[in-house]
Design an enzyme around this catalytic site. Structure first.
Site, PDB file in Angstrom:
ATOM      1  N   HIS A  29      42.838  54.134  51.512  1.00 31.01           N
ATOM      2  CA  HIS A  29      43.982  53.936  52.401  1.00 31.01           C
ATOM      3  C   HIS A  29      43.706  52.794  53.375  1.00 31.01           C
ATOM      4  O   HIS A  29      42.827  52.897  54.231  1.00 31.01           O
ATOM      5  CB  HIS A  29      44.239  55.239  53.157  1.00 31.01           C
ATOM      6  CG  HIS A  29      45.429  55.228  54.040  1.00 31.01           C
ATOM      7  ND1 HIS A  29      45.356  55.480  55.389  1.00 31.01           N
ATOM      8  CD2 HIS A  29      46.745  55.015  53.769  1.00 31.01           C
ATOM      9  CE1 HIS A  29      46.556  55.430  55.920  1.00 31.01           C
ATOM     10  NE2 HIS A  29      47.424  55.143  54.958  1.00 31.01           N
ATOM     11  N   HIS A  71      49.746  46.972  58.106  1.00 30.08           N
ATOM     12  CA  HIS A  71      50.479  48.225  57.982  1.00 30.08           C
ATOM     13  C   HIS A  71      51.836  48.185  58.657  1.00 30.08           C
ATOM     14  O   HIS A  71      52.753  48.896  58.262  1.00 30.08           O
ATOM     15  CB  HIS A  71      49.665  49.383  58.567  1.00 30.08           C
ATOM     16  CG  HIS A  71      50.354  50.703  58.461  1.00 30.08           C
ATOM     17  ND1 HIS A  71      51.047  51.269  59.517  1.00 30.08           N
ATOM     18  CD2 HIS A  71      50.494  51.565  57.418  1.00 30.08           C
ATOM     19  CE1 HIS A  71      51.570  52.412  59.129  1.00 30.08           C
ATOM     20  NE2 HIS A  71      51.263  52.622  57.869  1.00 30.08           N
TER      21      HIS A  71
END
Length: 333
Positions: A29, A71
């Site tokens: 991630h 992100h």
């Protein structure tokens, strides 16, 4: 991707503990984000060394239409943009990657994610003084490919198209640019080692129907209150919604806090819409397993046993690949 309360009590049967782990995909991630600042080339390289199945890249655009790995569409949470370009905030006080050229973004220092008050989101993560910068999508693609060549591995890619409706409102078609890049590197194929993910269901359908995407795709599932996209997640998180999603995607990425029956959250029984997704043959890749942000009342081992055993999910996003990989290896011995 958010972490919040999933369980207050953990009850698991000996039968579920004995379930064998099927083929399971570990997704790093934002790279090795539990160890180094997220999405940097260094975090990507460390993730590769840890041996996941896929490494994630969240994608946003610059003013000069370059895909960078971040992100958020905002910069201040992970960079020193407020110090380098104090006059470049919009009226809402936020700094947007889209307002900067790639050359300008490359001057920024990337650090651990911070809250609005400057405190770290994760208090016990990287606190060193290393110099980290924003990476482009192509830098990550080509570096992973080279590391695969040099190590004999076949670690795949897991990019996410961030905020496509917002980008289009700003005059940029991020999805077309992402597909152009995938096609440049022969990754727009159902057999390529890649999943393309997005929270926006309308954009997922557009990618298939209008832009002709052939790549394996994953529909990310959020909550309507999070403001991730215009998607009606309440409708999507139904058996009918999953049947519709299965026409376009090969998998779903739900938040771990949503996967159980809401009427009895301590039963650990999957919600009907998740069962429907499994029945439709969709891969289930929930987010996010974090050693330093586990749900109350549950150990890392117990949560991983639920994910791999009782629930029979197909993979998981994690900030810390090594403990997940160690668990999978123990479970398959």
């Amino acid at each position: 991707m958010r972490v919040a309360r999933l369980f207050s009590v953990f009850l698991i049967t000996s039968a579920s503990l004995s379930m064998s782990v099927q083929a399971f995909e570990i997704i790093a991630h934002r790279g090795a984000s539990g160890y180094l600042p997220e999405h940097t080339l260094e975090a990507m390289a460390l993730a590769h060394a840890q041996g996941p199945d896929y490494i994630e890249q969240d994608l946003v655009l610059t003013r000069d239409s370059q895909l960078v790995v971040l992100h958020d569409i905002h910069l201040e949470t992970v960079t020193d943009v407020e110090q380098k370009f104090p006059e470049r905030a919009r009226e809402d006080g936020r700094y947007y990657a889209l307002d900067f050229s790639l050359a300008e973004l490359k001057t920024l220092h990337v650090r651990e994610r911070q809250n609005a008050d400057g405190t770290p989101v994760f208090s016990n993560r990287y606190a060193g003084n290393g110099h980290f910068t924003i990476a482009t999508f192509e830098e990550q693609l080509t570096t992973i490919a080279e590391l695969n060549r040099l190590t004999g591995r076949n670690i795949g890619y897991y990019p996410e198209i961030k905020s496509p409706a917002w980008h289009r409102a700003e005059g940029y078609d991020i999805s077309s640019l992402v597909l152009a890049t995938l096609r440049k590197y022969e990754l727009d194929s159902p057999t390529a080692p890649i999943y393309l993910q997005c929270f926006d269901f309308a954009e997922v359908k557009r990618l298939r129907n209008e832009l002709g995407a052939k790549v394996k795709m994953v529909q990310l599932i959020a909550d309507d209150e999070w403001g991730e996209s215009p998607t009606d997640y309440g409708a999507l998180k139904t058996p009918q919604g999953m049947q519709e999603a299965a026409k376009y995607v090969q998998g779903i990425g739900p938040w771990l806090g949503h996967v159980t029956q809401t009427s009895n959250p301590t039963s650990f029984e999957l919600a009907d819409w998740v069962k429907t997704a499994q029945a439709e043959g969709l891969h289930i890749h929930p987010y996010t397993f974090r050693l330093d942000a586990l749900p109350p009342g549950i150990t890392a081992e117990q949560l991983l046993q639920l994910i791999t055993g009782k629930w029979q999910f197909d993979g998981v996003f994690t900030d810390q690949v090594p403990p997940v990989k160690a668990f999978i290896e123990r479970s398959t011995d």
